[in-house]
Design a protein around this motif. Structure first.
Motif, PDB file in Angstrom:
ATOM      1  N   GLY A  38     -34.188  23.660 -38.737  1.00  0.00           N
ATOM      2  CA  GLY A  38     -32.952  24.106 -38.099  1.00  0.00           C
ATOM      3  C   GLY A  38     -32.198  22.960 -37.429  1.00  0.00           C
ATOM      4  O   GLY A  38     -31.228  23.182 -36.706  1.00  0.00           O
ATOM      5  N   MET A  39     -32.645  21.693 -37.661  1.00  0.00           N
ATOM      6  CA  MET A  39     -31.986  20.526 -37.046  1.00  0.00           C
ATOM      7  C   MET A  39     -30.961  19.941 -38.008  1.00  0.00           C
ATOM      8  O   MET A  39     -31.091  20.086 -39.215  1.00  0.00           O
ATOM      9  CB  MET A  39     -33.011  19.410 -36.800  1.00  0.00           C
ATOM     10  CG  MET A  39     -34.070  19.738 -35.802  1.00  0.00           C
ATOM     11  SD  MET A  39     -35.395  18.477 -35.870  1.00  0.00           S
ATOM     12  CE  MET A  39     -34.477  16.952 -35.686  1.00  0.00           C
ATOM     13  N   LYS A  40     -29.973  19.214 -37.474  1.00  0.00           N
ATOM     14  CA  LYS A  40     -29.058  18.421 -38.309  1.00  0.00           C
ATOM     15  C   LYS A  40     -29.664  17.016 -38.381  1.00  0.00           C
ATOM     16  O   LYS A  40     -30.041  16.439 -37.356  1.00  0.00           O
ATOM     17  CB  LYS A  40     -27.674  18.397 -37.629  1.00  0.00           C
ATOM     18  CG  LYS A  40     -26.614  17.773 -38.448  1.00  0.00           C
ATOM     19  CD  LYS A  40     -25.863  18.810 -39.310  1.00  0.00           C
ATOM     20  CE  LYS A  40     -25.100  18.128 -40.443  1.00  0.00           C
ATOM     21  NZ  LYS A  40     -25.709  18.279 -41.760  1.00  0.00           N
ATOM     22  N   ILE A  41     -29.792  16.457 -39.576  1.00  0.00           N
ATOM     23  CA  ILE A  41     -30.436  15.142 -39.727  1.00  0.00           C
ATOM     24  C   ILE A  41     -29.418  14.132 -40.258  1.00  0.00           C
ATOM     25  O   ILE A  41     -28.959  14.238 -41.392  1.00  0.00           O
ATOM     26  CB  ILE A  41     -31.661  15.238 -40.669  1.00  0.00           C
ATOM     27  CG1 ILE A  41     -32.657  16.257 -40.115  1.00  0.00           C
ATOM     28  CG2 ILE A  41     -32.312  13.869 -40.864  1.00  0.00           C
ATOM     29  CD1 ILE A  41     -33.836  16.551 -41.024  1.00  0.00           C
ATOM     30  N   GLU A  42     -29.072  13.169 -39.392  1.00  0.00           N
ATOM     31  CA  GLU A  42     -28.055  12.181 -39.793  1.00  0.00           C
ATOM     32  C   GLU A  42     -28.520  10.746 -39.640  1.00  0.00           C
ATOM     33  O   GLU A  42     -27.890   9.827 -40.148  1.00  0.00           O
ATOM     34  CB  GLU A  42     -26.779  12.402 -38.970  1.00  0.00           C
ATOM     35  CG  GLU A  42     -26.042  13.652 -39.417  1.00  0.00           C
ATOM     36  CD  GLU A  42     -24.905  14.061 -38.508  1.00  0.00           C
ATOM     37  OE1 GLU A  42     -24.936  13.698 -37.306  1.00  0.00           O
ATOM     38  OE2 GLU A  42     -24.004  14.753 -38.999  1.00  0.00           O
ATOM     39  N   THR A  43     -29.601  10.530 -38.909  1.00  0.00           N
ATOM     40  CA  THR A  43     -30.072   9.171 -38.629  1.00  0.00           C
ATOM     41  C   THR A  43     -31.584   9.088 -38.859  1.00  0.00           C
ATOM     42  O   THR A  43     -32.260  10.119 -39.003  1.00  0.00           O
ATOM     43  CB  THR A  43     -29.823   8.809 -37.144  1.00  0.00           C
ATOM     44  OG1 THR A  43     -30.615   9.715 -36.344  1.00  0.00           O
ATOM     45  CG2 THR A  43     -28.354   8.947 -36.765  1.00  0.00           C
ATOM     46  N   ILE A  44     -32.103   7.861 -38.845  1.00  0.00           N
ATOM     47  CA  ILE A  44     -33.556   7.679 -38.982  1.00  0.00           C
ATOM     48  C   ILE A  44     -34.278   8.338 -37.800  1.00  0.00           C
ATOM     49  O   ILE A  44     -35.347   8.944 -37.973  1.00  0.00           O
ATOM     50  CB  ILE A  44     -33.908   6.170 -39.059  1.00  0.00           C
ATOM     51  CG1 ILE A  44     -33.245   5.526 -40.287  1.00  0.00           C
ATOM     52  CG2 ILE A  44     -35.422   5.948 -39.057  1.00  0.00           C
ATOM     53  CD1 ILE A  44     -33.850   5.858 -41.623  1.00  0.00           C
ATOM     54  N   ASP A  45     -33.680   8.258 -36.598  1.00  0.00           N
ATOM     55  CA  ASP A  45     -34.300   8.927 -35.441  1.00  0.00           C
ATOM     56  C   ASP A  45     -34.382  10.440 -35.660  1.00  0.00           C
ATOM     57  O   ASP A  45     -35.371  11.076 -35.279  1.00  0.00           O
ATOM     58  CB  ASP A  45     -33.527   8.614 -34.157  1.00  0.00           C
ATOM     59  CG  ASP A  45     -33.931   7.255 -33.587  1.00  0.00           C
ATOM     60  OD1 ASP A  45     -34.989   6.719 -34.007  1.00  0.00           O
ATOM     61  OD2 ASP A  45     -33.187   6.724 -32.748  1.00  0.00           O
ATOM     62  N   ASP A  46     -33.335  11.004 -36.287  1.00  0.00           N
ATOM     63  CA  ASP A  46     -33.367  12.447 -36.593  1.00  0.00           C
ATOM     64  C   ASP A  46     -34.494  12.742 -37.591  1.00  0.00           C
ATOM     65  O   ASP A  46     -35.182  13.763 -37.488  1.00  0.00           O
ATOM     66  CB  ASP A  46     -32.048  12.911 -37.234  1.00  0.00           C
ATOM     67  CG  ASP A  46     -30.858  12.828 -36.273  1.00  0.00           C
ATOM     68  OD1 ASP A  46     -31.076  12.739 -35.059  1.00  0.00           O
ATOM     69  OD2 ASP A  46     -29.718  12.846 -36.779  1.00  0.00           O
TER      70      ASP A  46
END
Ligand SMILES: Nc1ncnc2c1ncn2[C@@H]1O[C@H](COP(=O)(O)OP(=O)(O)OP(=O)(O)O)[C@@H](O)[C@H]1O
Ligand SMILES: Cc1ncc(CO)c(N)n1
Length: 267
Positions: free
Chosen positions: A146-154
């Motif tokens: 359910g998360m938005k993933i846009e970066t390596i940290d995400d």
């Protein structure tokens, strides 16, 4: 010879699913076996139709494997419905094989759905906890967390969240990430990063199937999780680099490029 089983859907066009798995396993020198869960009429451009094998027949195929040859590693791919998921989970729970790599296949590269969206809760509660390694791509990791993933940290945060849902290790794959092709592994203790330059090609049909089968083969051959993923990433990168210009859409990767370079061509 080590024994590796794929439990997945059949891609009649040969670049993904069971066909990609068997090619990958064969390129790794392990003995490949298959439990067919769904027959998919698809090609490099589209999915035309899906017919699931009955749960009873899925279970009987699993029994056929485990009453006889057995396995050193298992790769699980496309499971389209809760019924298929329960049949596979029941038999994996009964036979408890080592080294289970699960690719939570939801869409083909061309965007066509391969998992009924109503199956996601069953997937999370029944299938995911059986994985020694779960290998979601970014859209799949977003769906699961359910998360938005846009970066390596995400990607790292998603890997931790998925690990908390009960699987032993998680590889979030960056094929869909803009920039380098970076994959993030959380092995239950530490993070490992696997980065290659993005290869500019549309021919990436079946990359996820290929990577998960390569990892399963490497685990069967005795590698640690991080080493199995490192070698799998090198293998899929080679297969994408030499991908085949076949079909009108996202073409297949070249599973045997290295093998042919090293001699089979002369046969
Ligand atoms: N263009 C590319 N260049 C280099 N590596 C890539 C590229 N596309 C994908 N990869 C790598 O291929 C592997 C599979 O990742 P990807 O995100 O494509 O899986 P996937 O979407 O599940 O694949 P599929 O559903 O088509 O089987 C990862 O190691 C990823 O980094
Ligand atoms: C059968 C099957 N499994 C997985 C994928 C994902 O690439 C596909 N396109 N087809």
């Amino acid at each position: 010879m080590k024994r590796v089983l794929t439990i997945a859907g059949s891609d009649c066009s040969g670049g993904a699913g069971i066909q990609a798995d068997i090619k990958t396993m064969s390129a790794h020198g392990v003995f490949a076996m298959s439990v067919i869960v769904s027959v998919v009429a698809e090609n490099t451009s589209r999915v035309i139709d899906i017919q699931d094998v009955t749960p009873d027949m899925i279970e009987k195929q699993m029994d056929a494997i485990y009453e006889d040859i057995g396995t050193d590693a298992v790769k699980v791919g496309m499971l389209s419905t809760p019924q298929c998921m329960r049949a596979v989970a029941k038999k994996l729970t009964e036979y408890r094989p080592e080294n289970i790599v699960i690719d939570p296949v939801m869409y083909a590269k061309n965007g066509c759905p391969l998992m009924d969206p109503r199956s996601i809760d069953t997937f999370k509660s029944v299938v995911l906890p059986l994985a020694d390694l779960l290998t979601p791509n970014i859209p799949e990791a977003e769906e699961i967390t359910g998360m938005k993933i846009e970066t390596i940290d995400d990607m790292k945060a998603a890997a931790l969240k998925i690990h908390e849902m009960g699987c032993r290790a998680v590889l979030v794959k960056g094929g869909h990430y803009i920039g380098d092709a970076s994959d993030v592994l959380f092995d239950g203790e530490t993070f490992h990063f696997f980065t290659t330059k993005r290869i500019h090609t549309k021919n990436t049909h079946g990359t996820g199937c290929t990577l998960s089968s390569a990892i399963a083969s490497n685990l069967a051959n005795g590698c640690t999780m991080a080493e199995a993923v490192r070698r799998g990433k090198n293998y899929v990168t080679m297969a994408i680099e030499h991908a085949l210009e076949l079909g009108k859409g996202c073409g297949p990767t070249n599973h045997f490029y290295d093998l042919y370079q090293n001699g089979l061509k002369t046969l």
